[in-house]
Motif scaffolding. Structure first.
Motif, PDB file in Angstrom:
ATOM      1  N   GLY A  18       0.793  -1.222   0.000  1.00  0.00           N
ATOM      2  CA  GLY A  18       0.000   0.000   0.000  1.00  0.00           C
ATOM      3  C   GLY A  18       0.826   1.273   0.000  1.00  0.00           C
ATOM      4  N   ARG A  19       2.125   1.170   0.275  1.00  0.00           N
ATOM      5  CA  ARG A  19       2.988   2.361   0.289  1.00  0.00           C
ATOM      6  C   ARG A  19       4.002   2.323  -0.862  1.00  0.00           C
ATOM      7  NH1 ARG A  19       6.473   3.119   4.313  1.00  0.00           N
ATOM      8  NH2 ARG A  19       6.652   0.900   4.867  1.00  0.00           N
ATOM      9  N   PHE A  20       4.472   1.138  -1.205  1.00  0.00           N
ATOM     10  CA  PHE A  20       5.477   0.969  -2.252  1.00  0.00           C
ATOM     11  C   PHE A  20       4.826   0.353  -3.488  1.00  0.00           C
ATOM     12  CE2 PHE A  20       9.496   0.423   0.621  1.00  0.00           C
ATOM     13  CZ  PHE A  20       9.150   1.588   1.289  1.00  0.00           C
ATOM     14  N   THR A  21       5.330   0.730  -4.647  1.00  0.00           N
ATOM     15  CA  THR A  21       4.871   0.154  -5.905  1.00  0.00           C
ATOM     16  C   THR A  21       6.070  -0.238  -6.748  1.00  0.00           C
ATOM     17  OG1 THR A  21       2.888   1.553  -5.898  1.00  0.00           O
ATOM     18  CG2 THR A  21       3.496   0.513  -7.983  1.00  0.00           C
ATOM     19  N   ILE A  22       6.096  -1.499  -7.151  1.00  0.00           N
ATOM     20  CA  ILE A  22       7.167  -1.977  -8.017  1.00  0.00           C
ATOM     21  C   ILE A  22       6.647  -2.035  -9.448  1.00  0.00           C
ATOM     22  CG2 ILE A  22       6.653  -4.437  -7.685  1.00  0.00           C
ATOM     23  CD1 ILE A  22       9.733  -4.898  -7.732  1.00  0.00           C
ATOM     24  N   SER A  23       7.488  -1.659 -10.395  1.00  0.00           N
ATOM     25  CA  SER A  23       7.119  -1.711 -11.807  1.00  0.00           C
ATOM     26  C   SER A  23       8.372  -2.022 -12.616  1.00  0.00           C
ATOM     27  CB  SER A  23       6.498  -0.382 -12.254  1.00  0.00           C
ATOM     28  OG  SER A  23       7.413   0.689 -12.091  1.00  0.00           O
ATOM     29  N   ARG A  24       8.166  -2.334 -13.877  1.00  0.00           N
ATOM     30  CA  ARG A  24       9.318  -2.656 -14.716  1.00  0.00           C
ATOM     31  C   ARG A  24       9.081  -2.261 -16.156  1.00  0.00           C
ATOM     32  NH1 ARG A  24      10.614  -8.809 -14.406  1.00  0.00           N
ATOM     33  NH2 ARG A  24      11.795  -8.384 -16.311  1.00  0.00           N
ATOM     34  N   ASN A  25      10.171  -2.088 -16.870  1.00  0.00           N
ATOM     35  CA  ASN A  25      10.152  -1.852 -18.312  1.00  0.00           C
ATOM     36  C   ASN A  25      10.895  -3.014 -18.941  1.00  0.00           C
ATOM     37  OD1 ASN A  25      10.835  -1.062 -20.957  1.00  0.00           O
ATOM     38  ND2 ASN A  25      10.676   1.105 -20.404  1.00  0.00           N
ATOM     39  N   ASN A  26      10.166  -3.955 -19.488  1.00  0.00           N
ATOM     40  CA  ASN A  26      10.798  -5.162 -20.034  1.00  0.00           C
ATOM     41  C   ASN A  26      11.725  -4.838 -21.205  1.00  0.00           C
ATOM     42  OD1 ASN A  26       9.629  -6.907 -18.176  1.00  0.00           O
ATOM     43  ND2 ASN A  26       7.869  -7.349 -19.479  1.00  0.00           N
ATOM     44  N   ALA A  27      11.339  -3.857 -22.001  1.00  0.00           N
ATOM     45  CA  ALA A  27      12.140  -3.516 -23.179  1.00  0.00           C
ATOM     46  C   ALA A  27      13.517  -2.985 -22.778  1.00  0.00           C
ATOM     47  CB  ALA A  27      11.415  -2.478 -24.023  1.00  0.00           C
ATOM     48  N   LYS A  28      13.601  -2.369 -21.579  1.00  0.00           N
ATOM     49  CA  LYS A  28      14.866  -1.793 -21.128  1.00  0.00           C
ATOM     50  C   LYS A  28      15.471  -2.555 -19.957  1.00  0.00           C
ATOM     51  CE  LYS A  28      13.768   2.879 -22.690  1.00  0.00           C
ATOM     52  NZ  LYS A  28      13.686   4.319 -22.336  1.00  0.00           N
ATOM     53  N   ASP A  29      14.862  -3.693 -19.591  1.00  0.00           N
ATOM     54  CA  ASP A  29      15.375  -4.508 -18.477  1.00  0.00           C
ATOM     55  C   ASP A  29      15.636  -3.644 -17.248  1.00  0.00           C
ATOM     56  OD1 ASP A  29      17.247  -6.363 -20.896  1.00  0.00           O
ATOM     57  OD2 ASP A  29      15.398  -6.987 -19.904  1.00  0.00           O
TER      58      ASP A  29
END
Length: 118
Positions: free
Chosen positions: A64-75
């Protein structure tokens, strides 16, 4: 595989920080990237992880406080940290896991310091 983190620093309680980690080298299309942290005198613990198909997992203490995300194209993987608390202080390490069974490998970045003042 090399992992380079950035974005740590000093912030007051209630503030926000965003961590970034860029992976390079031989990266498999199927992998899990994540963030772990280690506070002084404590063991390293998982903060959040995300698979290449965007399945996420969070520690209860940051849900609820942290959010993880990613850009697969840029690893690249990101950790948006909001409403930071002093207990979030520690060295944050980027992690990448890939491979299957006996070929599974885990890689770590050098770590970035996050300090939350009260």
């Amino acid at each position: 595989v090399q992992l380079v983190e950035s974005g740590g620093g000093l912030v007051q309680a209630g503030g926000s920080l965003t961590l970034s980690c860029a992976a390079s080298g031989t990266i498999f299309s199927t992998n899990t990237m994540g963030w772990h942290r280690q506070a002084p005198g404590k063991e390293r613990e998982l903060v959040a992880a995300i698979t290449n198909v965007v399945f996420t997992n969070y520690a209860d203490s940051v849900e609820g406080r942290f959010t993880i995300s990613r850009n697969n194209a840029k690893d690249t993987v990101f950790l948006q940290m909001n409403n930071l608390k002093p207990e979030d202080t520690g060295v944050y390490y980027c992690n990448l896991e890939q491979g299957r069974f006996a070929g599974r490998r885990s890689y770590w970045g050098q770590g970035t310091q996050v300090t939350v003042s009260s």
